[in-house]
Write a protein that holds these residues in place. Structure first.
Motif, PDB file in Angstrom:
ATOM      1  N   VAL A  21       0.247  -1.309  -0.258  1.00 19.83           N
ATOM      2  CA  VAL A  21       0.069   0.330   0.265  1.00 19.83           C
ATOM      3  C   VAL A  21       0.245   0.908   0.313  1.00 19.83           C
ATOM      4  O   VAL A  21       1.595   0.884   0.377  1.00 19.83           O
ATOM      5  CB  VAL A  21      -0.977   0.264   1.121  1.00 19.83           C
ATOM      6  CG1 VAL A  21      -1.512   1.248   1.405  1.00 19.83           C
ATOM      7  CG2 VAL A  21      -1.825  -1.474   1.292  1.00 19.83           C
ATOM      8  N   GLU A  57       2.726  -5.215   6.495  1.00 23.66           N
ATOM      9  CA  GLU A  57       1.705  -3.598   6.269  1.00 23.66           C
ATOM     10  C   GLU A  57       3.126  -2.757   6.277  1.00 23.66           C
ATOM     11  O   GLU A  57       2.978  -2.035   7.724  1.00 23.66           O
ATOM     12  CB  GLU A  57       1.160  -3.912   7.372  1.00 23.66           C
ATOM     13  CG  GLU A  57       0.300  -1.730   7.387  1.00 23.66           C
ATOM     14  CD  GLU A  57      -1.062  -2.746   8.322  1.00 23.66           C
ATOM     15  OE1 GLU A  57      -1.673  -1.263   9.145  1.00 23.66           O
ATOM     16  OE2 GLU A  57      -1.432  -3.902   8.782  1.00 23.66           O
ATOM     17  N   THR A  59       2.469   0.728   5.611  1.00 19.61           N
ATOM     18  CA  THR A  59       1.851   1.819   4.867  1.00 19.61           C
ATOM     19  C   THR A  59       2.485   2.951   5.277  1.00 19.61           C
ATOM     20  O   THR A  59       2.826   3.950   4.722  1.00 19.61           O
ATOM     21  CB  THR A  59       0.115   1.491   5.045  1.00 19.61           C
ATOM     22  OG1 THR A  59      -0.085  -0.308   4.541  1.00 19.61           O
ATOM     23  CG2 THR A  59      -0.374   2.532   4.180  1.00 19.61           C
ATOM     24  N   SER A  96      -5.741  -2.182  -0.205  1.00 18.93           N
ATOM     25  CA  SER A  96      -5.631  -1.519  -0.784  1.00 18.93           C
ATOM     26  C   SER A  96      -6.731  -2.403  -1.945  1.00 18.93           C
ATOM     27  O   SER A  96      -7.252  -3.008  -2.144  1.00 18.93           O
ATOM     28  CB  SER A  96      -4.599  -1.429  -1.247  1.00 18.93           C
ATOM     29  OG  SER A  96      -5.000   0.361  -1.489  1.00 18.93           O
TER      30      SER A  96
END
Length: 101
Positions: A21, A57, A59, A96
């Motif tokens: 993401v 993750e 992000t 996402s």
């Protein structure tokens, strides 16, 4: 991905260490041109609403980095605030979609 137990679940891409993401993974073989070609092919092949599940993750860190490259970008700043709020609330920033990436 077809899942008979969940017929209305839609499609998903489990992108591992390639697409995250807000960013892409490091590549140790090939070139940036190779990576762009693959990502363009994925984006052209899969429906826009395909859920993207990266292997990690990262992000908030990816979005923070993007903001250092374009500090006046209000869209990036807004996304960073949204993702930070999710993390602060103990919620994931994934999945996402192909369209968002």
């Amino acid at each position: 991905v077809h899942s008979p137990a969940h017929p209305d679940a839609g499609s998903a891409l489990f992108s591992g260490d390639t697409l995250f993401v807000g960013g892409i993974g490091a590549f140790f073989e090939g070139t940036s041109k190779d990576m762009l070609s693959i990502l363009d092919r994925v984006a052209a092949t899969l429906p826009k609403e395909t859920a993207v599940f990266p292997g990690h993750e990262y992000t908030v860190n990816f979005i923070k980095f993007a903001l250092t490259l374009d500090p006046q970008n209000e869209f990036i700043a807004k996304k960073l605030a949204e993702f930070q709020a999710l993390v602060a609330d103990g919620r994931p920033t994934v999945p996402s979609t192909i369209d968002d990436e």
